[in-house]
Design a protein around this motif. Structure first.
Motif, PDB file in Angstrom:
ATOM      1  N   PHE A  47       0.833  -1.208   0.000  1.00  0.00           N
ATOM      2  CA  PHE A  47       0.000   0.000   0.000  1.00  0.00           C
ATOM      3  C   PHE A  47       0.867   1.258   0.000  1.00  0.00           C
ATOM      4  O   PHE A  47       0.661   2.181  -0.798  1.00  0.00           O
ATOM      5  CB  PHE A  47      -0.919  -0.028   1.228  1.00  0.00           C
ATOM      6  CG  PHE A  47      -1.868   1.119   1.306  1.00  0.00           C
ATOM      7  CD1 PHE A  47      -3.065   1.100   0.603  1.00  0.00           C
ATOM      8  CD2 PHE A  47      -1.577   2.230   2.078  1.00  0.00           C
ATOM      9  CE1 PHE A  47      -3.953   2.166   0.671  1.00  0.00           C
ATOM     10  CE2 PHE A  47      -2.452   3.300   2.156  1.00  0.00           C
ATOM     11  CZ  PHE A  47      -3.644   3.267   1.451  1.00  0.00           C
ATOM     12  N   PHE A  48       1.867   1.287   0.886  1.00  0.00           N
ATOM     13  CA  PHE A  48       2.748   2.463   0.962  1.00  0.00           C
ATOM     14  C   PHE A  48       3.582   2.587  -0.319  1.00  0.00           C
ATOM     15  O   PHE A  48       3.786   3.690  -0.816  1.00  0.00           O
ATOM     16  CB  PHE A  48       3.661   2.381   2.191  1.00  0.00           C
ATOM     17  CG  PHE A  48       2.984   2.813   3.475  1.00  0.00           C
ATOM     18  CD1 PHE A  48       2.695   4.152   3.703  1.00  0.00           C
ATOM     19  CD2 PHE A  48       2.632   1.901   4.455  1.00  0.00           C
ATOM     20  CE1 PHE A  48       2.074   4.576   4.871  1.00  0.00           C
ATOM     21  CE2 PHE A  48       2.011   2.306   5.633  1.00  0.00           C
ATOM     22  CZ  PHE A  48       1.726   3.641   5.839  1.00  0.00           C
ATOM     23  N   ARG A  49       4.056   1.444  -0.837  1.00  0.00           N
ATOM     24  CA  ARG A  49       4.888   1.510  -2.051  1.00  0.00           C
ATOM     25  C   ARG A  49       4.090   2.148  -3.181  1.00  0.00           C
ATOM     26  O   ARG A  49       4.588   3.007  -3.908  1.00  0.00           O
ATOM     27  CB  ARG A  49       5.371   0.111  -2.444  1.00  0.00           C
ATOM     28  CG  ARG A  49       6.495   0.164  -3.489  1.00  0.00           C
ATOM     29  CD  ARG A  49       6.816  -1.174  -4.115  1.00  0.00           C
ATOM     30  NE  ARG A  49       7.174  -2.192  -3.152  1.00  0.00           N
ATOM     31  CZ  ARG A  49       6.434  -3.263  -2.886  1.00  0.00           C
ATOM     32  NH1 ARG A  49       5.278  -3.448  -3.506  1.00  0.00           N
ATOM     33  NH2 ARG A  49       6.827  -4.155  -2.005  1.00  0.00           N
ATOM     34  N   ASP A  50       2.836   1.749  -3.321  1.00  0.00           N
ATOM     35  CA  ASP A  50       1.995   2.311  -4.384  1.00  0.00           C
ATOM     36  C   ASP A  50       1.746   3.805  -4.180  1.00  0.00           C
ATOM     37  O   ASP A  50       1.346   4.503  -5.108  1.00  0.00           O
ATOM     38  CB  ASP A  50       0.654   1.561  -4.451  1.00  0.00           C
ATOM     39  CG  ASP A  50       0.851   0.135  -4.946  1.00  0.00           C
ATOM     40  OD1 ASP A  50       1.925  -0.156  -5.500  1.00  0.00           O
ATOM     41  OD2 ASP A  50      -0.061  -0.693  -4.749  1.00  0.00           O
ATOM     42  N   ALA A  51       1.944   4.270  -2.926  1.00  0.00           N
ATOM     43  CA  ALA A  51       1.771   5.707  -2.652  1.00  0.00           C
ATOM     44  C   ALA A  51       3.119   6.433  -2.679  1.00  0.00           C
ATOM     45  O   ALA A  51       3.220   7.585  -2.242  1.00  0.00           O
ATOM     46  CB  ALA A  51       1.087   5.884  -1.293  1.00  0.00           C
ATOM     47  N   GLY A  52       4.166   5.750  -3.162  1.00  0.00           N
ATOM     48  CA  GLY A  52       5.485   6.383  -3.268  1.00  0.00           C
ATOM     49  C   GLY A  52       6.243   6.448  -1.950  1.00  0.00           C
ATOM     50  O   GLY A  52       7.112   7.300  -1.762  1.00  0.00           O
TER      51      GLY A  52
END
Ligand code: TMP
Ligand code: ASP
Length: 239
Positions: A162-167
């Protein structure tokens, strides 16, 4: 309003329902077992928003939490639980106390996540403990500990993506679990998940955006929390 419990960053109040409590996120920040203190305007509001968003995401993915419903800017209704006095820390990247303990440089990626257990006890300074200590202190059975460890790793897998997809890079985080009232049989994710309890770095630049900005006097604490909120709420709006 009567307070049931007050911790360093949260307060609990009773509700009309004996199985539910109101959880308030405070603006107070502490570090190093309460030795360093500050108050940040808006921290309670941002941390409540972030915890709410992450709980809703995790619930959708099948993780049971104590979340019931939103209440106001700084509060949410949660199920009453007895918190198991263990802090479960999951790490993907070397940072903080792990770097000091095993001598690897901060920022080194771990080939697989590490789960650590800390005994929630302010008088002892929350020491790291092993499963044998958890058994000796009767904090959880072997079976419960194995199930909670698996759940913490599932939460890590979900949140990391989730965090990775939000950069953003989820370096590490701390979670707590509680036994749900009235029968105390079900164990669910409890407490908060926020920049106070996670290390979150910018995925591209590795800029620190979490509570280490306060612990290490890096400045721009609330601006960084706000940036995390903008990134994850922007991402959540698209999924
Ligand atoms: P540490 O590297 O200081 O052991 O911290 C590991 C993670 O746990 C980090 O994301 C910050 C979080 N944490 C808390 O939420 N509460 C605490 O009291 C401590 C020491 C760490
Ligand atoms: N919240 C903890 C305390 O005040 C420590 C930390 O997050 O660094 O003791």
């Amino acid at each position: 309003m009567k307070i049931i419990y007050e911790g360093k960053a949260k307060r609990l109040y009773p509700t009309d329902n004996p199985l539910e409590v109101l959880m308030e996120f405070k603006d107070d920040a502490t570090a190093f077992n309460g030795k360093k203190k500050a108050v940040f305007d808006n921290k309670g509001r941002i941390n409540k928003q972030i915890t709410l968003l992450l709980y809703q995401f995790l619930e959708k993915a099948g993780v049971q939490t104590h979340f019931v419903r939103d209440h106001d800017e700084t509060k949410m209704i949660v199920q009453r639980v007895d918190i198991i006095p263990i802090e479960f820390v999951v790490r993907n990247v070397v940072a903080g106390s792990l770097s000091k303990r095993i001598g690897l440089e901060e920022g080194a990626a771990l080939t697989r996540p590490i789960v650590e257990y800390y005994y929630k006890n302010d008088d002892l300074g929350d020491p790291m403990i092993a499963p044998d200590h958890i058994r000796a202190l009767n904090l959880a059975t072997d079976d419960e500990l194995e199930r909670i460890r698996d759940e913490a790793l599932t939460i890590n897998r979900l949140l990391t993506g989730f965090f990775r997809d939000a950069g953003l890079r989820l370096v590490d985080f701390k979670v707590e679990f509680g036994r749900r009232h009235p029968d105390l049989q079900d164990i669910v994710l409890a407490d908060e998940i926020s920049p106070d309890t996670c290390r979150i770095w910018d995925l591209e630049t590795n800029e620190i955006l979490d509570k280490d900005r306060f612990r290490r006097d890096l400045g721009q604490v609330m601006e960084s929390y706000q940036r995390i909120w903008e990134r994850i709420s922007g991402h959540a709006a698209h999924c």
